[in-house]
Write a protein that holds these residues in place. Structure first.
Motif, PDB file in Angstrom:
ATOM      1  N   GLN A   1      39.030 -34.789   4.215  1.00 22.79           N
ATOM      2  CA  GLN A   1      39.995 -35.831   4.564  1.00 22.79           C
ATOM      3  C   GLN A   1      39.889 -36.188   6.048  1.00 22.79           C
ATOM      4  O   GLN A   1      39.986 -37.352   6.424  1.00 22.79           O
ATOM      5  N   GLU A   2      39.691 -35.170   6.874  1.00 26.45           N
ATOM      6  CA  GLU A   2      39.537 -35.418   8.311  1.00 26.45           C
ATOM      7  C   GLU A   2      38.296 -36.254   8.585  1.00 26.45           C
ATOM      8  O   GLU A   2      38.331 -37.219   9.364  1.00 26.45           O
ATOM      9  N   LEU A   3      37.181 -35.892   7.934  1.00 26.48           N
ATOM     10  CA  LEU A   3      35.940 -36.629   8.127  1.00 26.48           C
ATOM     11  C   LEU A   3      36.068 -38.049   7.582  1.00 26.48           C
ATOM     12  O   LEU A   3      35.584 -39.004   8.193  1.00 26.48           O
ATOM     13  N   SER A   4      36.735 -38.197   6.447  1.00 28.84           N
ATOM     14  CA  SER A   4      36.948 -39.516   5.845  1.00 28.84           C
ATOM     15  C   SER A   4      37.721 -40.429   6.776  1.00 28.84           C
ATOM     16  O   SER A   4      37.348 -41.589   7.002  1.00 28.84           O
ATOM     17  N   ALA A   5      38.813 -39.912   7.348  1.00 28.49           N
ATOM     18  CA  ALA A   5      39.638 -40.716   8.249  1.00 28.49           C
ATOM     19  C   ALA A   5      38.884 -41.053   9.531  1.00 28.49           C
ATOM     20  O   ALA A   5      38.999 -42.162  10.058  1.00 28.49           O
ATOM     21  N   ARG A   6      38.107 -40.122  10.006  1.00 28.41           N
ATOM     22  CA  ARG A   6      37.405 -40.346  11.269  1.00 28.41           C
ATOM     23  C   ARG A   6      36.292 -41.375  11.145  1.00 28.41           C
ATOM     24  O   ARG A   6      36.079 -42.184  12.044  1.00 28.41           O
ATOM     25  N   LEU A   7      35.597 -41.359   9.997  1.00 30.89           N
ATOM     26  CA  LEU A   7      34.443 -42.240   9.832  1.00 30.89           C
ATOM     27  C   LEU A   7      34.748 -43.502   9.049  1.00 30.89           C
ATOM     28  O   LEU A   7      33.897 -44.381   8.928  1.00 30.89           O
ATOM     29  N   ASN A   8      35.957 -43.584   8.468  1.00 34.02           N
ATOM     30  CA  ASN A   8      36.317 -44.736   7.647  1.00 34.02           C
ATOM     31  C   ASN A   8      35.405 -44.835   6.423  1.00 34.02           C
ATOM     32  O   ASN A   8      34.962 -45.921   6.036  1.00 34.02           O
ATOM     33  N   VAL A   9      35.114 -43.675   5.806  1.00 31.30           N
ATOM     34  CA  VAL A   9      34.349 -43.625   4.562  1.00 31.30           C
ATOM     35  C   VAL A   9      35.223 -42.968   3.498  1.00 31.30           C
ATOM     36  O   VAL A   9      36.257 -42.372   3.807  1.00 31.30           O
ATOM     37  N   SER A  10      34.808 -43.089   2.237  1.00 30.27           N
ATOM     38  CA  SER A  10      35.604 -42.519   1.150  1.00 30.27           C
ATOM     39  C   SER A  10      35.645 -40.999   1.258  1.00 30.27           C
ATOM     40  O   SER A  10      34.734 -40.367   1.807  1.00 30.27           O
ATOM     41  N   SER A  11      36.707 -40.399   0.711  1.00 31.91           N
ATOM     42  CA  SER A  11      36.832 -38.941   0.754  1.00 31.91           C
ATOM     43  C   SER A  11      35.727 -38.276  -0.065  1.00 31.91           C
ATOM     44  O   SER A  11      35.254 -37.190   0.283  1.00 31.91           O
ATOM     45  N   GLY A  12      35.309 -38.952  -1.136  1.00 33.35           N
ATOM     46  CA  GLY A  12      34.222 -38.404  -1.956  1.00 33.35           C
ATOM     47  C   GLY A  12      32.923 -38.335  -1.182  1.00 33.35           C
ATOM     48  O   GLY A  12      32.191 -37.341  -1.244  1.00 33.35           O
ATOM     49  N   LYS A  13      32.625 -39.402  -0.457  1.00 36.80           N
ATOM     50  CA  LYS A  13      31.402 -39.420   0.354  1.00 36.80           C
ATOM     51  C   LYS A  13      31.503 -38.388   1.471  1.00 36.80           C
ATOM     52  O   LYS A  13      30.521 -37.695   1.771  1.00 36.80           O
ATOM     53  N   ALA A  14      32.676 -38.268   2.079  1.00 38.08           N
ATOM     54  CA  ALA A  14      32.862 -37.286   3.145  1.00 38.08           C
ATOM     55  C   ALA A  14      32.634 -35.869   2.623  1.00 38.08           C
ATOM     56  O   ALA A  14      31.988 -35.054   3.281  1.00 38.08           O
ATOM     57  N   ALA A  15      33.166 -35.591   1.430  1.00 33.86           N
ATOM     58  CA  ALA A  15      32.990 -34.259   0.837  1.00 33.86           C
ATOM     59  C   ALA A  15      31.517 -33.987   0.560  1.00 33.86           C
ATOM     60  O   ALA A  15      31.035 -32.861   0.759  1.00 33.86           O
TER      61      ALA A  15
END
Length: 279
Positions: free
Chosen positions: A246-260
């Motif tokens: 979730q942190e990576l998703s918010a920081r990069l403006n990408v989906s949580s699935g892609k961040a995971a």
């Protein structure tokens, strides 16, 4: 205001020379520096036709403004162009987020007082490594992947800067350079109307919205953008060891699935390196 905003070279030179307090007797030299970026094929996608006046879209205006800021930090034009081309994905992301924040408050920052509703400041930060040419066996234009300014090039908001600046400057390198992209865009987005007037605010809003849209379209349509995104994220995870999707998703403006998925890939790569080290 439905027409697309575009500037002439004279508009660009006039605004940037004012931003950087260029002496009137040095304007010709400054203009030559701006034109030199075009000889280096920068900004990406920009083409000047001989005999025809060049025009610049908001994204190309900001690309040029960023290049000048990086030369202010000590990078020569050739290296500036190389670093920005190699880091096109994070640059476009930072510009998008900054333009979106300014569109929400088109009057921008107050020159004297910090406001509670100031636009979100989005930073680009990197190690300029001005002695780079003395530390590589070959110049960066031959082995650009070894350029420390490129490898250390990231973007983030104020929270990211506050949280990590101690860590960034207490390892092998004790320096870092930062450019507040939001503030830069705010300053550069000059209006032909009286400052603070309804027409000026409308012009700035149009500039910021066009800039955000243009940056987004360039990111989506840019060939190799997926690979550039992946390379950027892997470098970020290796440097900052983010483990929360979730942190990576918010920081990069990408989906949580892609961040995971990115986090999982980074973990697998770390384990593979550990296994190779023990074999």
């Amino acid at each position: 205001m439905n027409n697309s905003i575009s500037w002439t070279f004279g508009d660009l030179d006039g605004v940037l020379s004012g931003v950087h307090d260029i002496d009137s007797s040095k304007r010709t030299a400054f203009q030559a520096r701006l034109k030199n970026f075009h000889r280096l094929h920068y900004p990406m996608g920009f083409s000047a036709i001989k005999g025809k006046a060049a025009t610049y879209s908001p994204l190309q205006i900001i690309d040029m403004a960023l290049a000048v800021e990086m030369t202010q930090l000590g990078l020569p034009p050739e290296r500036t162009a190389l670093v920005l081309v190699m880091n096109r994905w994070p640059t476009l992301m930072a510009i998008q987020l900054a333009a979106r924040a300014l569109a929400a408050k088109p009057e921008g920052f107050d020159a004297e007082v910090e406001q509670v509703d100031d636009p979100l400041s989005m930073f680009i930060y990197f190690d300029p490594a001005a002695l780079n040419s003395l530390t590589l066996h070959l110049p960066a234009k031959i082995l650009p992947d070894l350029d420390q300014a490129s490898n250390s090039f990231f973007y983030g908001g104020v929270g990211i800067i506050k949280e990590n600046i101690h860590k960034w400057t207490t390892g092998p390198v004790c320096r870092i350079s930062m450019i507040n992209i939001t503030s830069m865009i705010h300053i550069v987005a000059a209006s032909p109307f009286e400052r603070g007037s309804p027409d000026a605010i409308a012009y700035r809003l149009h500039f910021f919205r066009q800039l955000e849209d243009e940056a987004y379209i360039n990111q989506v349509e840019w060939e190799g953008a997926d690979q550039a995104e992946a390379e950027y994220v892997h470098g970020l995870l290796e440097r900052e060891e983010i483990s929360d999707a979730q942190e990576l998703s918010a920081r990069l403006n990408v989906s949580s699935g892609k961040a995971a998925r990115y986090i999982q890939e980074a973990l697998q790569e770390k384990l593979r390196r550990a296994d190779d080290g023990h074999s």
